[in-house]
Every structure is written in C-alpha cells, then in structure tokens.
Write a protein that holds these residues in place. Structure first.
Motif, PDB file in Angstrom:
ATOM      1  N   HIS A  39      44.481   0.030  98.317  1.00 17.95           N
ATOM      2  CA  HIS A  39      43.722  -1.216  98.208  1.00 17.95           C
ATOM      3  C   HIS A  39      44.394  -2.039  97.106  1.00 17.95           C
ATOM      4  O   HIS A  39      44.036  -1.963  95.932  1.00 17.95           O
ATOM      5  N   THR A  40      45.411  -2.793  97.494  1.00 14.55           N
ATOM      6  CA  THR A  40      46.262  -3.483  96.530  1.00 14.55           C
ATOM      7  C   THR A  40      46.474  -4.936  96.934  1.00 14.55           C
ATOM      8  O   THR A  40      46.250  -5.322  98.084  1.00 14.55           O
ATOM      9  N   ILE A  41      46.947  -5.724  95.967  1.00 11.72           N
ATOM     10  CA  ILE A  41      47.325  -7.111  96.220  1.00 11.72           C
ATOM     11  C   ILE A  41      48.536  -7.418  95.353  1.00 11.72           C
ATOM     12  O   ILE A  41      48.611  -6.981  94.201  1.00 11.72           O
ATOM     13  N   ILE A  97      35.070  -4.942  93.834  1.00 11.11           N
ATOM     14  CA  ILE A  97      35.518  -5.223  95.204  1.00 11.11           C
ATOM     15  C   ILE A  97      36.960  -5.696  95.231  1.00 11.11           C
ATOM     16  O   ILE A  97      37.589  -5.752  96.294  1.00 11.11           O
ATOM     17  N   TYR A  98      37.513  -6.035  94.059  1.00  9.49           N
ATOM     18  CA  TYR A  98      38.866  -6.588  94.002  1.00  9.49           C
ATOM     19  C   TYR A  98      39.933  -5.490  94.073  1.00  9.49           C
ATOM     20  O   TYR A  98      39.741  -4.392  93.544  1.00  9.49           O
ATOM     21  N   THR A 127      46.523  -7.552 101.441  1.00  5.48           N
ATOM     22  CA  THR A 127      45.649  -6.424 101.090  1.00  5.48           C
ATOM     23  C   THR A 127      45.107  -5.749 102.345  1.00  5.48           C
ATOM     24  O   THR A 127      45.118  -4.517 102.471  1.00  5.48           O
ATOM     25  N   TRP A 128      44.630  -6.579 103.262  1.00 10.39           N
ATOM     26  CA  TRP A 128      44.030  -6.088 104.505  1.00 10.39           C
ATOM     27  C   TRP A 128      45.041  -5.307 105.339  1.00 10.39           C
ATOM     28  O   TRP A 128      44.752  -4.201 105.807  1.00 10.39           O
ATOM     29  N   THR A 142      40.369 -15.079 102.892  1.00 13.75           N
ATOM     30  CA  THR A 142      39.464 -14.038 102.383  1.00 13.75           C
ATOM     31  C   THR A 142      38.984 -13.112 103.491  1.00 13.75           C
ATOM     32  O   THR A 142      38.412 -13.566 104.482  1.00 13.75           O
ATOM     33  N   VAL A 143      39.230 -11.821 103.296  1.00 14.50           N
ATOM     34  CA  VAL A 143      38.780 -10.794 104.245  1.00 14.50           C
ATOM     35  C   VAL A 143      37.818  -9.853 103.522  1.00 14.50           C
ATOM     36  O   VAL A 143      38.109  -9.392 102.418  1.00 14.50           O
TER      37      VAL A 143
END
Length: 496
Positions: free
Chosen positions: A178-180, A212-213, A166-167, A85-86
């Motif tokens: 800003h993706t995952i 925030i996701y 994502t980071w 988690t970042v």
C-alpha cells in the motif's frame, strides 16, 4: 531470449501497456479506452476495477505481440493520471465507490471556502498547490460528508485510499503493498513538500484519518512483485511515477532550468528547479521525483482542457471525425477571422484558478466557418500555456527559451508551430511522443539494473524543431484579445 521493460501507462481516458527493449524501442503495445462517467456537469468518475482489469489485459496483449513470457520481462514501471481518488475495501479489494477523477470539480465551493480562510495560504506554502478541486484530500472529505457507507469504512479502518498508482500496485501485488510514489503524493494536496511527509495538520482539520493513506515510496524502487497467476510468474514492479513527472524525466529535463510540455487530455508545463523547493503564485510546485534519497522539485502549470477541447470539437461540435483531422481543418484558413475560444469547459486552472469560469466562443460573424473555430481552439491551447509561462516569468524573471513537447497532440505540426510563434521560443519534438511511458520505463530499468544512467543519453531522439515566425505586434495583440475574452467568462457559474 530478449529481455524487456514493461510499462503500464494509465491515462485519463484509456490504458496502455508497452514493452521496451534494451535500445529503448517500443516493440509491443496495446491500448484501450475505459468508461468515462459524468453523472452531472461537475463530476467525472472512473471504475477503478475496470481500470485494473484493462491494465492486466493490455499487458497480456502487449506480451503476446512479441511472444514474451513473464521470465522475459525484467521489471514493470507504472505511470498514471494524478490525484484521482480511489477508495477500496482492504479485505476484499473491491472499490467502495467510483473513483473521483482529477478533472472533477464537485469540491469547487469548498475550495473557495478554504482559500478565503487562513488555510488557503498555509496550504499553498506547505503543499505547493493552490487549493483546487484537484486536491485528493478534498475529494476524500467530500466522500466522508456525502457517502455514509464510505465514511463509516474510512473511520473504522476497513478502507484504504490511494491514487491510481497505489491502486494498481495494491491489486497487482495481491494487497501486499500500500504505497504511493513521492511524485504522485505531491499532487494530492496532502504532502508537506519541505518535510516530505503527509500534511497531518491539514488532514486533521478535514477530519481525515491518516491511517488510510499509503506509505511514501521513492519513484524508482521496490514496489513488490505481481501475483504469479497474472502473467505466468512474478514480475518485479520497480517504478511508479506520475505522468507529467515521467515525461519530464524522459525528455532529459533532469537539470535545473529545463522544461517540457505534455499535450494530452490537458496540457502540463513542468520546469525543473532542482533540490530547493520554491512556492510561487500562479503555478504549483511538485516533487518531480525522489531517487536515491534526493528530492528534485519542479514548477508546474496545467491547463485542464486542451486535448479534450479537440475531443469536444470532434464529439460535441462534430466538425471532424477523428482528433487528428483538426490540423488539416484549422490549417485551411490563415487565421481565426477574429474568433477567440476560451477552453474553460471545466473551469480555468493556472494562473486564474477559477473553477466557476465556463467556455466561450466570441467574435462570431457571418464570415466565420468551422475552420476558424477549429483554429481558435488550437490557438486557445497555446494561450493557456502562455498564461502559465508568463506567470513563471513574473515570479522568477526566467525566460523559457527551449521547450520539449510530447503527448499525442504534439504530433500536430500546426499546433507545434503555434507554440513557437506565440511563446516566442524554440520547440523541440521527439521522434516518439510517448515520453510519459518512456520515463516510467527508464526509472524501472535503472532500479532493476536493466539500464545504467549513461544509457539514458541515447533514449530520446528528436526529429523536429520549430521556431517563431510571427511578428511581435501580432503576437501581443492576439494574446491581449484572448485575455480580454478570459475576463468576460470568469466566474460565470459562481452565482448560478
């Protein structure tokens, strides 16, 4: 000039950048470890800024090895440690705290609380995961309860959450993406597997703002372009895939019923189950990948302490100077002389899900040497995987007969033979154990047009096979003894 696919392979202990040519050969690579922060026994943290900086540095070094310019790089693929988690400031791009690593167990008591409530079963059925400290959502909740500064920033919308993929994408693109990837999202404890959407009901229960996701994205697709100043000109990023999923893809396990075993810091068994999600006890269900609109699922079991147990033999017990030396030491004796090691240095994962268990060496006598203990450590790695395979069999009645292994520890011939002996199946090892990075390269290259699907058939070359040489009676007796040892160390820290 020859063209390449570049991969950023972000592990738990270090960063690797690799360049693949058209023939799937690694022509350049660079690797460097990054700092492990362990402020207490239950905490494992990383500096996300250090990870990003070293990623860029390793890419530049790998490119320099073959004198490649940015124009020679067709695309970039990213594969990464999962669930870490970042949290960062979306204006400055600076992390607001240390990244909480997937091995961290600070949320163990909270997990037990949730599992004993109605949410335990609901989360398992919805996310495919037994609620465990690896849940990124619970790491976020912990920060919101214990770090006032981070909590305020998350609530007022000035901070963002992401996993390592994502980071890296956010930083490499200058904050434009800003993706995952779906594969990474499925390991956060925040994804509704059936719907392919964030599990907002659970996030609301935890008090986590959905804003925030990151946006969900296919594992092979458009992740934007790198900032031109990083490598000389912009390079498209065309894949992000979680490490175990990448290895499953690279090992050719792209059809229902095929399995791979990755042996790194931890060991991960993944079994492709196709397009129908099945949730079972004792193992987890993940999105293997989403490509061209279709989700492929996998059943996964992981043992958190396997390769890291060998590191402990090296750094803690100081029996060896390098991890590779354990094979010769363990092979210098015929058996463990009755010694059993339970690798619960960070609790036990599937199928026990016991964060309070602790490691144990049992069976010590005056005749035991460091070689016997070293062999017991290797044996424990195999038994950890047998636990998972047996759990899968109990639920599906499907016997895994063929496993493709990869990861650094898979170079150990003694360990590979132990897998064959105790799992009673055929073990196949590729000539290159860098399956994780290859999977990311393949998915990036497919999207960019660097390769076509039929090209992948020649990507993985196998160089060794191992079959069982052990009698059934000895196999069953040894495993029974190990399971007895597990019982003795279970829940050790629960009331301490």
């Amino acid at each position: 000039m020859e063209k390449y696919v570049m991969v950023i392979d972000e592990g738990t202990t270090g960063t690797r950048a690799l360049l693949y040519n058209k023939d799937f050969q690694i022509v350049g690579q660079s690797y460097e470890e990054f700092t492990q922060y362990t402020p207490s026994e239950d905490r494992v943290e990383h500096d996300a800024e250090e990870i990003y900086n070293k990623s860029v540095e390793m890419c530049r070094k790998a490119m320099k090895q073959v004198e490649a310019a940015a124009e020679d790089i067709s695309c970039i693929g990213i594969t990464n440690q999962r669930a870490t988690t970042v949290i960062w400031d979306k204006e400055t791009g600076k992390p607001l705290c240390k990244a909480i690593v997937w091995q961290d167990t600070r949320t163990a008591e909270r997990c037990a609380e949730i599992n004993n409530s109605e949410w335990g079963k609901k989360c398992k059925q919805t996310t495919g995961w037994t609620v465990a400290p690896v849940y990124s959502s619970l790491m976020i909740e912990w920060l919101m309860k214990n770090d006032e500064k981070v909590a305020k920033r998350l609530q007022d919308g000035s901070a963002l959450f992401g996993t390592i993929d994502t980071w890296l994408v956010w930083k490499l693109t200058g904050g434009k993406k800003h993706t995952i990837s779906y594969s990474n999202a499925s390991v956060t404890g925040s994804l509704n597997l059936q719907e392919g959407k964030w599990y907002t009901e659970f996030l609301d229960y935890l008090g986590i703002p959905i804003a925030i996701y990151p946006e969900l994205a296919e594992d092979s697709g458009d992740y934007g372009e790198t900032l031109p100043e990083l490598f000389g000109s912009a390079i498209p990023i065309t894949s992000c895939i979680a490490d175990q999923h990448a290895a499953l893809f690279a090992q050719g396990c792209r059809e229902n019923g095929m399995a791979k075993l990755t042996n790194g810091t931890g060991s991960f068994l993944d079994l492709n189950i196709g397009e129908n999600s099945v949730v079972m006890d004792g193992a987890d269900t993940v999105v293997a990948w989403k490509i061209n609109g279709k989700i492929c699922y996998a059943i996964e079991g992981y043992a958190a302490v396997t390769g890291s147990a060998v590191q402990w033999v090296r750094d803690g017990l100081k029996f060896i100077k390098s991890s590779s030396e354990i094979e010769e030491l363990a092979d210098s004796v015929l058996d463990t002389n009755g010694v059993y090691f339970v690798p619960a240095l960070a609790g036990l994962g599937a199928p026990y899900w016991d964060p309070f268990a602790r490691g144990m060496i049992i069976g010590l006598t005056r005749g035991v040497t460091n070689a016997h203990i070293a062999r017991a450590v290797l044996q424990s790695i195999v038994f950890s995987i047998k636990d998972i395979i047996d759990a899968i069999y109990d639920y599906t009645k499907t016997k895994v007969k063929d496993i493709r292994i990869d990861g650094g520890a898979s170079n150990n011939n003694l360990l590979a033979q132990m897998f064959a002996d105790y799992l009673d199946c055929r073990i196949v090892r590729p000539s290159s154990v860098e399956a994780t990075s290859l999977g990311a390269a393949e998915l990036a290259g497919l999207y960019s047009g660097f390769w076509k699907e039929e090209d992948l058939e020649r990507a993985m070359v196998y160089d060794a096979e191992f079959s069982s040489q052990m009698e059934k009676e000895l196999r069953e007796k040894s495993y029974s003894n190990y399971k007895d040892a597990v019982k003795r160390c279970s829940g050790w820290m629960a009331d301490k």
